[in-house]
Design a protein around this motif. Sequence first.
Motif, PDB file in Angstrom:
ATOM      1  N   UNK A   1      -4.576 -21.837   3.014  1.00 18.80           N
ATOM      2  CA  UNK A   1      -4.786 -22.935   2.322  1.00 18.80           C
ATOM      3  C   UNK A   1      -5.581 -23.140   1.112  1.00 18.80           C
ATOM      4  N   UNK A   2      -6.327 -22.004   0.781  1.00 18.32           N
ATOM      5  CA  UNK A   2      -6.992 -22.140  -0.449  1.00 18.32           C
ATOM      6  C   UNK A   2      -6.491 -21.591  -1.767  1.00 18.32           C
ATOM      7  N   UNK A   3      -5.354 -21.087  -1.455  1.00 18.97           N
ATOM      8  CA  UNK A   3      -4.351 -20.562  -2.537  1.00 18.97           C
ATOM      9  C   UNK A   3      -4.738 -19.080  -2.808  1.00 18.97           C
ATOM     10  N   UNK A   4      -6.032 -18.740  -2.416  1.00 19.89           N
ATOM     11  CA  UNK A   4      -6.580 -17.155  -2.835  1.00 19.89           C
ATOM     12  C   UNK A   4      -5.405 -16.231  -2.072  1.00 19.89           C
ATOM     13  N   UNK A   5      -5.131 -15.005  -2.616  1.00 23.84           N
ATOM     14  CA  UNK A   5      -4.341 -14.100  -2.041  1.00 23.84           C
ATOM     15  C   UNK A   5      -5.337 -12.910  -1.529  1.00 23.84           C
TER      16      UNK A   5
ATOM     17  N   UNK B   1       0.713 -15.948  -8.382  1.00 16.51           N
ATOM     18  CA  UNK B   1      -0.310 -15.760  -9.238  1.00 16.51           C
ATOM     19  C   UNK B   1       0.428 -15.032 -10.529  1.00 16.51           C
TER      20      UNK B   1
ATOM     21  N   UNK C   1      -9.864  -6.374   2.349  1.00 15.83           N
ATOM     22  CA  UNK C   1      -8.655  -6.489   2.190  1.00 15.83           C
ATOM     23  C   UNK C   1      -8.255  -6.421   3.893  1.00 15.83           C
TER      24      UNK C   1
ATOM     25  N   UNK D   1       0.124 -19.849   4.545  1.00 13.60           N
ATOM     26  CA  UNK D   1       1.029 -20.771   3.997  1.00 13.60           C
ATOM     27  C   UNK D   1       2.231 -20.133   3.359  1.00 13.60           C
ATOM     28  N   UNK D   2       2.154 -18.735   2.960  1.00 11.53           N
ATOM     29  CA  UNK D   2       3.122 -18.037   2.233  1.00 11.53           C
ATOM     30  C   UNK D   2       2.729 -16.491   2.245  1.00 11.53           C
TER      31      UNK D   2
ATOM     32  N   UNK E   1       3.675 -13.236  -0.473  1.00 12.82           N
ATOM     33  CA  UNK E   1       4.165 -12.911  -1.548  1.00 12.82           C
ATOM     34  C   UNK E   1       4.244 -11.607  -1.728  1.00 12.82           C
TER      35      UNK E   1
ATOM     36  N   UNK F   1       7.900 -18.594   2.265  1.00 12.54           N
ATOM     37  CA  UNK F   1       6.975 -19.789   3.033  1.00 12.54           C
ATOM     38  C   UNK F   1       6.894 -19.299   4.454  1.00 12.54           C
TER      39      UNK F   1
ATOM     40  N   UNK G   1      -4.663  -8.889  -0.675  1.00  7.18           N
ATOM     41  CA  UNK G   1      -3.583  -8.265  -1.003  1.00  7.18           C
ATOM     42  C   UNK G   1      -3.649  -6.874   0.066  1.00  7.18           C
TER      43      UNK G   1
ATOM     44  N   UNK H   1      -4.385 -26.052  -6.989  1.00  3.73           N
ATOM     45  CA  UNK H   1      -3.958 -26.264  -5.620  1.00  3.73           C
ATOM     46  C   UNK H   1      -3.349 -27.922  -5.465  1.00  3.73           C
TER      47      UNK H   1
ATOM     48  N   UNK I   1       3.463 -24.125  -3.090  1.00  2.00           N
ATOM     49  CA  UNK I   1       3.396 -22.709  -2.965  1.00  2.00           C
ATOM     50  C   UNK I   1       3.737 -22.061  -4.337  1.00  2.00           C
TER      51      UNK I   1
ATOM     52  N   UNK J   1     -10.162  -9.817 -10.276  1.00  2.00           N
ATOM     53  CA  UNK J   1      -9.785  -8.751  -9.335  1.00  2.00           C
ATOM     54  C   UNK J   1     -10.208  -7.580  -9.803  1.00  2.00           C
TER      55      UNK J   1
END
Lengths: 110, 115
Positions: free
Chosen positions: A94-98, B104, A2, A30-31, A33, A50, A100, B97, B101, B36
């Motif tokens: 860029x990968x879209x992975x989050x 999830x 993390x 990129x963003x 959340x 964003x 946390x 992708x 944006x 997760x």
Amino acid sequence: SQQGEEDPQALSIQEGENATMNCSYKTSINNLQWYRQNSGRGLVHLILIRSNEREKHSGRLRVTLDTSKKSSSLLITASRAADTASYFCASSGNTGKLIFGQGTTLQVKP
Amino acid sequence: SQTIHQWPATLVQPVGSPLSLECTVEGTSNPNLYWYRQAAGRGLQLLFYSVGIGQISSEVPQNLSASRPQDRQFILSSKKLLLSDSGFYLCAWSPPLGSGNQPQHFGDGTRLSIL
């Protein structure tokens, strides 16, 4: 591992007060959340900001983003007992992975 | 509208037993899928993600594996559970992708206790 950190870890306020939670991250995004989690449940998406935005509103929620400081904050105005939950920030590249943060546990007392 | 289903909600398993947790998504095609794990009072740790059938990426070395036999089905497995596998497991999906944006969307999770 993390990489997000949230502050404070726990927050207890009275109904009607405002709650502010802060989040820091380490890499470019990129963003960013924010999610909410009621005890024992899945996460619910609250708001996405964003990287080229500085502030965003959704109902009683206000999110700010400072990419120069790699930080974000979530403000809940006029809190209600039903706002009691854990709140998580998550950064997205860029990968879209989050990735946390560890979360802030908010208790709103009636 | 899109929905995500995760089961079982609660599971108690002995050490050394196998594991299979299933997650399915409805109402969307070619989603990105994620598993997760959340330790008590902590944030979420990404275990696996998948961008398509048979495509699995592992984020951390561990005792678990994942498979995606169908477009909207994601399975988390283990051949022999360890005590350290206890936790709250969450499945999530997002649009592919290139969709911009996007957030999830999470299932309700599986509480796994290893005895």
